[in-house]
Scaffold this motif. Structure first.
Motif, PDB file in Angstrom:
ATOM      1  N   GLY A 220      -7.108   3.760  -4.527  1.00 35.49           N
ATOM      2  CA  GLY A 220      -6.732   2.408  -3.563  1.00 35.49           C
ATOM      3  C   GLY A 220      -5.774   3.082  -2.611  1.00 35.49           C
ATOM      4  O   GLY A 220      -5.255   2.059  -1.880  1.00 35.49           O
ATOM      5  N   PHE A 221      -5.325   3.971  -2.668  1.00 37.78           N
ATOM      6  CA  PHE A 221      -4.177   4.231  -1.783  1.00 37.78           C
ATOM      7  C   PHE A 221      -4.584   5.074  -0.361  1.00 37.78           C
ATOM      8  O   PHE A 221      -5.633   5.719  -0.464  1.00 37.78           O
TER       9      PHE A 221
ATOM     10  N   GLU B 194      -6.311   3.409   6.890  1.00 41.17           N
ATOM     11  CA  GLU B 194      -5.886   3.990   5.441  1.00 41.17           C
ATOM     12  C   GLU B 194      -5.114   5.293   5.716  1.00 41.17           C
ATOM     13  O   GLU B 194      -4.746   5.812   4.737  1.00 41.17           O
ATOM     14  N   ILE B 195      -4.899   5.709   6.830  1.00 39.67           N
ATOM     15  CA  ILE B 195      -4.128   6.838   7.383  1.00 39.67           C
ATOM     16  C   ILE B 195      -3.051   6.635   8.239  1.00 39.67           C
ATOM     17  O   ILE B 195      -3.159   5.828   9.228  1.00 39.67           O
ATOM     18  N   MET B 196      -1.874   7.089   7.783  1.00 42.10           N
ATOM     19  CA  MET B 196      -0.738   6.878   8.630  1.00 42.10           C
ATOM     20  C   MET B 196      -0.392   8.264   9.248  1.00 42.10           C
ATOM     21  O   MET B 196      -0.182   9.027   8.463  1.00 42.10           O
ATOM     22  N   PHE B 197      -0.158   8.241  10.600  1.00 33.85           N
ATOM     23  CA  PHE B 197       0.219   9.700  11.195  1.00 33.85           C
ATOM     24  C   PHE B 197       1.781   9.625  11.658  1.00 33.85           C
ATOM     25  O   PHE B 197       1.881   8.939  12.748  1.00 33.85           O
ATOM     26  N   THR B 198       2.528  10.104  10.726  1.00 37.60           N
ATOM     27  CA  THR B 198       3.885  10.195  11.274  1.00 37.60           C
ATOM     28  C   THR B 198       4.279  11.813  11.784  1.00 37.60           C
ATOM     29  O   THR B 198       4.592  12.463  10.665  1.00 37.60           O
TER      30      THR B 198
ATOM     31  N   ARG C  30       0.868  -1.241   0.047  1.00 37.86           N
ATOM     32  CA  ARG C  30      -0.118  -0.093  -0.069  1.00 37.86           C
ATOM     33  C   ARG C  30       0.710   1.356  -0.082  1.00 37.86           C
ATOM     34  O   ARG C  30       1.822   1.342   0.683  1.00 37.86           O
ATOM     35  N   GLU C  31       0.356   2.262  -0.654  1.00 32.99           N
ATOM     36  CA  GLU C  31       0.968   3.262  -1.023  1.00 32.99           C
ATOM     37  C   GLU C  31       0.183   4.604   0.010  1.00 32.99           C
ATOM     38  O   GLU C  31      -1.049   4.353  -0.227  1.00 32.99           O
ATOM     39  N   PHE C  32       0.845   5.121   0.833  1.00 37.41           N
ATOM     40  CA  PHE C  32       0.123   6.267   1.682  1.00 37.41           C
ATOM     41  C   PHE C  32       0.775   7.544   1.021  1.00 37.41           C
ATOM     42  O   PHE C  32       1.823   8.044   1.383  1.00 37.41           O
ATOM     43  N   TYR C  33      -0.158   8.204   0.208  1.00 40.85           N
ATOM     44  CA  TYR C  33       0.358   9.506  -0.440  1.00 40.85           C
ATOM     45  C   TYR C  33       0.900  10.332   0.639  1.00 40.85           C
ATOM     46  O   TYR C  33      -0.037  10.656   1.721  1.00 40.85           O
TER      47      TYR C  33
END
Length: 418
Positions: A73-74, A96-100, A52-55
């Motif tokens: 689908g990202f 579907e969300i990565m919080f960095t 999966r790509e997390f834009y």
């Protein structure tokens, strides 16, 4: 690099009409080009069970662009409250969300856990006690220190403010496990605009080896590794593009070998921004002045508040003069109107002779262009347009106005006596 032939073939015949209708300056993005890059990325890693790509929202935080990414689908990589809100408005939910984030405040953790939560990627071991309720799935950003080199943009890992050190990383997961986490991911981000694909292969290899080490030490299993972003694009015409196919094949081999040793394959996540949208945008400006002193300066109707990469990094952005060939050239600086001498889009660039009202196309502004805008000198950021797949052009962000600039001066009086 020059715009892709498909983008140019659809944009250039209509460019005078677009300029007449919307006025310059503006950023314009190519929907079909973005979608094609999404497809290429997905195909390159199709041999990995869970890719999966997390834009990276910071690259181009426009709802119309995020909608395209969601449709492909990202997921979304966020580092602030507003990016989280934008991603949820675009339909991103939960994992579907990565919080960095880094240097994270308590309000940002509150937003991260609201509205279905996200994948929480902690930047430091000291942040773990500040998370009141540790989620089931936890991730840490790893900084390998002297074990790896960085590059010119992001700097060396030992000088980087990001991530958990090698000496702390096992303890970070030990504490997360003790706090109730049962699902785990591992993240790093070591380079920016990297064109050597082997660097990213080495990063994946490093994380998979670290997964083996931590898993053995703590008896845990990792659901994914995230190799971060940093995939580069060739800004200069003579640069070779990143070999995505070779990168995908070699990283896939690493994952297949990992599965043969351990009986399972972790997911591969990444958070590309520039690679996804950078080549699919252009800043279109008009020449409004010409100044001949010790150098020749071509003044345009935008300034570095619309594209600050050349001033900030000394970055190169290719420039074309609409409708003019390379037969008759002149060395010029292409400049804006800020009271800053580094307000230049090009320095001593050999360009076709430019006259007032000529249209200039500044390439590769689809990432870290509009997003890095600012209001020094009271300058206002330009509009954004989307060249849609159906050959229509859509306004996706209006230009800033004087009313926007003065809006923060409209407030209720608030004074304390000391």
């Amino acid at each position: 690099m020059p715009l892709s032939s498909s983008f140019a073939d659809r944009l250039y015949p209509a460019l005078p009409q677009i300029c007449d209708h919307y006025g310059t300056p503006f950023h314009i993005y190519d929907e079909e080009g973005i979608r094609e890059t999404c497809r290429q990325l997905r195909n390159a890693f199709s041999g990995i069970d869970n890719f999966r790509e997390f834009y990276a929202v910071k690259a181009l935080p426009n709802p119309a662009i995020l909608k395209i990414m969601k449709d492909m689908g990202f997921g979304f990589d966020c580092s602030s409250n507003t990016e989280l809100i934008l991603s949820r408005q675009a339909g991103g939910r939960g994992e579907e969300i990565m919080f960095t984030s880094n240097n994270t405040g308590s309000d940002e953790f509150e937003t991260a856990f609201a509205d279905g939560g996200c994948i929480l990627n902690l930047d430091d071991i000291s942040l773990l006690p500040k998370v009141t309720a540790v989620p089931d799935l936890i991730c840490f950003r790893y900084n390998p220190g002297a074990r790896r080199s960085g590059n010119d943009i992001i700097g060396t890992p030992t000088e980087s403010k990001y991530g958990v050190s090698h000496e702390q990383i096992v303890e970070a997961y030990r504490q997360a496990k003790a706090r109730g986490a049962t699902r785990f991911g591992l993240h790093t981000m070591l380079a920016s605009n990297e064109l050597q694909y082997s660097y990213m292969v080495q990063t994946a290899e490093m994380l998979l080896e670290l997964v083996e080490e931590i898993s053995t030490e703590l008896d845990i299993t990792f659901e994914f590794i995230n190799i971060g972003g940093g995939l580069g694009i060739p800004y200069r015409p003579d640069q070779e593009p990143l070999n995505l196919e070779a990168m995908g094949a070699e990283i896939t081999t690493l994952f297949v070998n990992f599965k043969s040793r351990h009986g399972y394959m972790p997911g591969l996540y990444m958070e590309s921004g520039r690679f996804m949208t950078g080549p699919h945008g252009a800043l279109v400006v008009k020449a409004i002045n010409r100044k001949d002193i010790y150098r020749t300066y071509i003044g345009v109707d935008a300034c570095m508040s619309a594209l600050m990469r050349p001033a900030l990094y000394g970055a190169y952005h290719h420039i074309e003069v609409y409708g003019k060939t390379d037969n008759n050239k002149q060395v010029v600086d292409v400049v804006g109107s800020l009271c800053e001498n580094n307000d230049k889009f090009a320095i001593q660039r050999n360009l076709p002779v430019i006259e007032e009202n000529d249209i200039l196309i500044i390439h590769d502004t689809g990432a870290h262009g509009s997003a890095m805008g600012f209001n020094y000198n009271g300058k206002l950021r330009p509009k954004e347009l989307l060249l849609c797949s159906d050959s229509t052009v859509e306004l996706i962000r209006r230009e800033e106005t004087k009313e926007d600039y003065f809006a923060t001066l409209n407030f209720s009086a608030d004074t304390i006596k000391l």
